[in-house]
Write a protein that holds these residues in place. Sequence first.
Motif, PDB file in Angstrom:
ATOM      1  N   ARG A  70       0.832  -1.203   0.000  1.00 41.64           N
ATOM      2  CA  ARG A  70       0.000   0.000   0.000  1.00 41.64           C
ATOM      3  C   ARG A  70       0.868   1.256   0.000  1.00 41.64           C
ATOM      4  O   ARG A  70       0.860   2.035   0.943  1.00 41.64           O
ATOM      5  N   GLY A  71       1.633   1.444  -1.047  1.00 35.48           N
ATOM      6  CA  GLY A  71       2.490   2.626  -1.144  1.00 35.48           C
ATOM      7  C   GLY A  71       3.809   2.403  -0.439  1.00 35.48           C
ATOM      8  O   GLY A  71       4.034   1.394   0.215  1.00 35.48           O
ATOM      9  N   ASN A  72       4.727   3.348  -0.569  1.00 35.64           N
ATOM     10  CA  ASN A  72       6.078   3.311  -0.030  1.00 35.64           C
ATOM     11  C   ASN A  72       6.707   1.930  -0.214  1.00 35.64           C
ATOM     12  O   ASN A  72       6.982   1.209   0.749  1.00 35.64           O
ATOM     13  N   GLU A  73       6.934   1.593  -1.455  1.00 33.52           N
ATOM     14  CA  GLU A  73       7.438   0.281  -1.828  1.00 33.52           C
ATOM     15  C   GLU A  73       8.799  -0.018  -1.208  1.00 33.52           C
ATOM     16  O   GLU A  73       9.085  -1.157  -0.851  1.00 33.52           O
ATOM     17  N   LYS A  74       9.643   1.007  -1.055  1.00 31.15           N
ATOM     18  CA  LYS A  74      10.971   0.781  -0.503  1.00 31.15           C
ATOM     19  C   LYS A  74      10.883   0.308   0.951  1.00 31.15           C
ATOM     20  O   LYS A  74      11.503  -0.693   1.324  1.00 31.15           O
ATOM     21  N   ALA A  75      10.111   0.997   1.762  1.00 28.63           N
ATOM     22  CA  ALA A  75       9.965   0.600   3.173  1.00 28.63           C
ATOM     23  C   ALA A  75       9.303  -0.774   3.262  1.00 28.63           C
ATOM     24  O   ALA A  75       9.690  -1.605   4.087  1.00 28.63           O
ATOM     25  N   TRP A  76       8.323  -1.017   2.409  1.00 33.20           N
ATOM     26  CA  TRP A  76       7.629  -2.311   2.385  1.00 33.20           C
ATOM     27  C   TRP A  76       8.614  -3.432   2.053  1.00 33.20           C
ATOM     28  O   TRP A  76       8.657  -4.459   2.724  1.00 33.20           O
ATOM     29  N   LEU A  77       9.438  -3.211   1.021  1.00 30.83           N
ATOM     30  CA  LEU A  77      10.417  -4.210   0.613  1.00 30.83           C
ATOM     31  C   LEU A  77      11.467  -4.433   1.706  1.00 30.83           C
ATOM     32  O   LEU A  77      11.819  -5.571   2.013  1.00 30.83           O
ATOM     33  N   LEU A  78      11.957  -3.357   2.315  1.00 29.76           N
ATOM     34  CA  LEU A  78      12.972  -3.506   3.350  1.00 29.76           C
ATOM     35  C   LEU A  78      12.420  -4.213   4.582  1.00 29.76           C
ATOM     36  O   LEU A  78      13.158  -4.913   5.282  1.00 29.76           O
ATOM     37  N   THR A  79      11.137  -4.082   4.830  1.00 30.54           N
ATOM     38  CA  THR A  79      10.510  -4.844   5.914  1.00 30.54           C
ATOM     39  C   THR A  79      10.560  -6.332   5.590  1.00 30.54           C
ATOM     40  O   THR A  79      10.857  -7.162   6.461  1.00 30.54           O
ATOM     41  N   ILE A  80      10.294  -6.666   4.356  1.00 30.93           N
ATOM     42  CA  ILE A  80      10.361  -8.064   3.931  1.00 30.93           C
ATOM     43  C   ILE A  80      11.800  -8.572   4.026  1.00 30.93           C
ATOM     44  O   ILE A  80      12.043  -9.692   4.484  1.00 30.93           O
ATOM     45  N   VAL A  81      12.763  -7.744   3.628  1.00 26.84           N
ATOM     46  CA  VAL A  81      14.177  -8.128   3.729  1.00 26.84           C
ATOM     47  C   VAL A  81      14.524  -8.394   5.194  1.00 26.84           C
ATOM     48  O   VAL A  81      15.175  -9.390   5.517  1.00 26.84           O
ATOM     49  N   ARG A  82      14.071  -7.539   6.078  1.00 24.63           N
ATOM     50  CA  ARG A  82      14.343  -7.724   7.513  1.00 24.63           C
ATOM     51  C   ARG A  82      13.746  -9.045   8.010  1.00 24.63           C
ATOM     52  O   ARG A  82      14.391  -9.798   8.737  1.00 24.63           O
ATOM     53  N   ASN A  83      12.525  -9.328   7.616  1.00 22.63           N
ATOM     54  CA  ASN A  83      11.890 -10.581   8.034  1.00 22.63           C
ATOM     55  C   ASN A  83      12.633 -11.794   7.468  1.00 22.63           C
ATOM     56  O   ASN A  83      12.797 -12.804   8.156  1.00 22.63           O
ATOM     57  N   CYS A  84      13.092 -11.698   6.233  1.00 24.35           N
ATOM     58  CA  CYS A  84      13.869 -12.787   5.640  1.00 24.35           C
ATOM     59  C   CYS A  84      15.197 -12.955   6.370  1.00 24.35           C
ATOM     60  O   CYS A  84      15.661 -14.078   6.584  1.00 24.35           O
ATOM     61  N   PHE A  85      15.806 -11.838   6.765  1.00 23.95           N
ATOM     62  CA  PHE A  85      17.047 -11.921   7.546  1.00 23.95           C
ATOM     63  C   PHE A  85      16.798 -12.620   8.878  1.00 23.95           C
ATOM     64  O   PHE A  85      17.581 -13.474   9.294  1.00 23.95           O
ATOM     65  N   LEU A  86      15.711 -12.272   9.544  1.00 25.37           N
ATOM     66  CA  LEU A  86      15.393 -12.913  10.820  1.00 25.37           C
ATOM     67  C   LEU A  86      15.167 -14.416  10.629  1.00 25.37           C
ATOM     68  O   LEU A  86      15.626 -15.224  11.443  1.00 25.37           O
ATOM     69  N   ASP A  87      14.496 -14.784   9.545  1.00 25.93           N
ATOM     70  CA  ASP A  87      14.317 -16.208   9.234  1.00 25.93           C
ATOM     71  C   ASP A  87      15.665 -16.878   8.967  1.00 25.93           C
ATOM     72  O   ASP A  87      15.920 -17.990   9.414  1.00 25.93           O
ATOM     73  N   TRP A  88      16.522 -16.180   8.234  1.00 25.82           N
ATOM     74  CA  TRP A  88      17.844 -16.717   7.910  1.00 25.82           C
ATOM     75  C   TRP A  88      18.661 -16.926   9.177  1.00 25.82           C
ATOM     76  O   TRP A  88      19.336 -17.945   9.322  1.00 25.82           O
ATOM     77  N   THR A  89      18.621 -15.965  10.111  1.00 27.48           N
ATOM     78  CA  THR A  89      19.412 -16.109  11.335  1.00 27.48           C
ATOM     79  C   THR A  89      18.929 -17.282  12.174  1.00 27.48           C
ATOM     80  O   THR A  89      19.728 -17.949  12.822  1.00 27.48           O
ATOM     81  N   ARG A  90      17.626 -17.532  12.160  1.00 25.38           N
ATOM     82  CA  ARG A  90      17.116 -18.691  12.894  1.00 25.38           C
ATOM     83  C   ARG A  90      17.589 -19.997  12.244  1.00 25.38           C
ATOM     84  O   ARG A  90      17.862 -20.964  12.926  1.00 25.38           O
ATOM     85  N   ALA A  91      17.694 -19.993  10.928  1.00 24.15           N
ATOM     86  CA  ALA A  91      18.052 -21.212  10.197  1.00 24.15           C
ATOM     87  C   ALA A  91      19.566 -21.457  10.156  1.00 24.15           C
ATOM     88  O   ALA A  91      20.010 -22.585  10.276  1.00 24.15           O
ATOM     89  N   ASN A  92      20.378 -20.408   9.963  1.00 27.12           N
ATOM     90  CA  ASN A  92      21.834 -20.580   9.816  1.00 27.12           C
ATOM     91  C   ASN A  92      22.589 -19.511  10.567  1.00 27.12           C
ATOM     92  O   ASN A  92      22.752 -18.447  10.026  1.00 27.12           O
ATOM     93  N   ARG A  93      23.095 -19.838  11.654  1.00 28.25           N
ATOM     94  CA  ARG A  93      23.956 -18.863  12.329  1.00 28.25           C
ATOM     95  C   ARG A  93      25.386 -19.279  12.055  1.00 28.25           C
ATOM     96  O   ARG A  93      25.840 -20.328  12.498  1.00 28.25           O
ATOM     97  N   ARG A  94      26.096 -18.485  11.277  1.00 27.17           N
ATOM     98  CA  ARG A  94      27.480 -18.808  10.949  1.00 27.17           C
ATOM     99  C   ARG A  94      28.303 -17.532  10.898  1.00 27.17           C
ATOM    100  O   ARG A  94      27.761 -16.442  10.736  1.00 27.17           O
TER     101      ARG A  94
END
Length: 186
Positions: A70-94
């Motif tokens: 719903r608008g502000n695509e950059k903030a929306w996308l970076l929120t998704i990137v943050r969530n993917c990072f959090l998922d990644w950290t749970r899956a692979n901590r290296r």
Amino acid sequence: MNGFRPRLVFSRPAPTPVAPDQAERFRLLVLPHLDAAYSYARYLARDPAAAEDIVQDAFLRAFRAFASCRGNEKAWLLTIVRNCFLDWTRANRRAPPDIEAETVDGEHPETILQRRQDAEAVRATVEALPEPFREALVLRELEELPYKDIAALTGAPIGTVMSRLARARAMLATMLLAREDEGSAA
């Protein structure tokens, strides 16, 4: 074989086809933020290869959920990137590998070396900041997001974002000055 025909059973339903106009809108509105997404993921993960994986996953999720933007695509996308990072950290901590600085053509080798060392010192210092401060600093200073968007993206109140930024800047200055003092003493 007595008329028996195997039936294919899929565990997941087939993906819903994306309308061509939605795909084009995604390409025009979200794809320009690819560099920002990678930069943010790289600072979060501290690993270029992991950042690529995180961004790939984020863009796939963003494409699938583009209708919810719903608008502000950059903030929306970076929120998704943050969530993917959090998922990644749970899956692979290296431990992250060393990060190479980019070369600059047409300059004296000593200047290039000094620039690389300075960039690496700043990058290492930013990466040494605790995660909430590093995240706020990268989003504000590198991605140039307004405080309101950072607050929405991180789920923290605006006052907390402002406090984190002030503390991150102070920590960064202190750490860089300490590095400089160590370098001049050696």
